[in-house]
Design an enzyme around this catalytic site. Structure first.
Site, PDB file in Angstrom:
ATOM      1  CE  LYS A  53      -3.055  -9.838  15.074  1.00 38.59           C
ATOM      2  NZ  LYS A  53      -1.866  -9.158  15.590  1.00 38.59           N
ATOM      3  N   GLY A  54      -8.298 -10.303  12.106  1.00 36.72           N
ATOM      4  CA  GLY A  54      -9.172  -9.362  11.395  1.00 36.72           C
ATOM      5  C   GLY A  54     -10.649  -9.564  11.648  1.00 36.72           C
ATOM      6  CD  GLU A 109     -10.852 -14.726   6.347  1.00 35.42           C
ATOM      7  OE1 GLU A 109     -10.860 -13.737   7.102  1.00 35.42           O
ATOM      8  OE2 GLU A 109      -9.843 -15.104   5.752  1.00 35.42           O
ATOM      9  CG  ASP A 113      -7.816  -9.270  -2.134  1.00 35.79           C
ATOM     10  OD1 ASP A 113      -8.452  -8.946  -3.146  1.00 35.79           O
ATOM     11  OD2 ASP A 113      -6.669  -8.820  -1.902  1.00 35.79           O
ATOM     12  CE  LYS A 141      -9.846  -5.382  -1.322  1.00 31.33           C
ATOM     13  NZ  LYS A 141      -8.647  -4.907  -0.575  1.00 31.33           N
TER      14      LYS A 141
END
Ligand code: IMP
Ligand code: MG
Length: 194
Positions: A53-54, A109, A113, A141
């Site tokens: 959901k991000g 996205e 990370d 990141k």
């Protein structure tokens, strides 16, 4: 565009120790990404594939910054947090609705990370024979990268900190903040949600 100030979010605001990227900065960068995609994919009707959901906030702004015909599809995954974050165990909760064979796919996205989630999903997409496949990520990141992910379109490099807002959550909260911020250490205590 008008956004509420960072302190307008009551108990959410008081959990934020610092604003890293303002709503205005996010808006400007997302517009730039949309313009870049509009130029690169002209005449191709690309399919944007977002990871729920991000990505919802980013995708909603990005799609409106693109001025050529596009289509949207989404995939939903769950991370096996019991196994531990960063182990790359991902389960697909909702697959794409349509075929991507012969399509120009842009994988969208929120955060990359370790790279494990994106790598897993990209492998799956590649096996379905798209005409092309590129990655558009809002936040990179790089500090815990385990698997290299080629990022053709990238919004921001982030420091090695857990951030929330603009779609990103901590235990499902803070997604509705229009900026990206750091959480007070006391809030994060004893958990590394992903
Ligand atoms: P990965 O480590 O590249 O597989 O990223 C897995 C997922 O972790 C991302 O899709 C995000 O949902 C989440 N994630 C990574 N860093 C953060 C963060 O700072 N805030 C919120 N979610 C994050
Ligand atoms: Mg994500």
């Amino acid at each position: 565009m008008n956004w509420y100030p960072a302190d307008a979010y009551g108990e959410l605001s008081s959990d934020i120790s610092a604003v890293l990227i303002t709503a205005e900065e996010l808006h400007v960068r997302v517009q730039e990404l949309g313009q870049e995609l509009s130029r690169d994919y002209v005449g191709m009707t690309p399919l944007l594939v977002g990871v729920l959901k991000g990505v919802l906030t980013f995708l909603a702004d990005l799609e409106r910054a693109i001025v050529i015909p596009i289509e949207i599809d989404c995939i939903a995954v769950s991370h096996y947090t019991s196994v531990g974050r960063g182990k790359g165990a991902v389960r697909i909760l909702k697959d794409l609705e349509g075929s991507i064979r012969g399509r120009h796919v842009i994988f969208v996205e929120d955060v990359i990370d370790t790279g494990l989630t994106a790598n897993y999903l990209l492998r799956g997409l590649r096996s379905r024979d798209p005409a092309s496949l590129s990655v558009c990520v809002l936040f990179n990141k790089p500090h815990h990268r385990i698997i290299d992910v080629p990022m053709k379109y990238k919004g921001f490099d982030l420091p090695d900190r857990f951030v929330v807002g603009y779609g990103l959550d901590y235990r499902e909260r803070y997604r509705n903040l229009p900026f990206v911020g750091l959480l007070e250490p006391a809030v994060l205590q004893g958990n590394s949600s992903e």
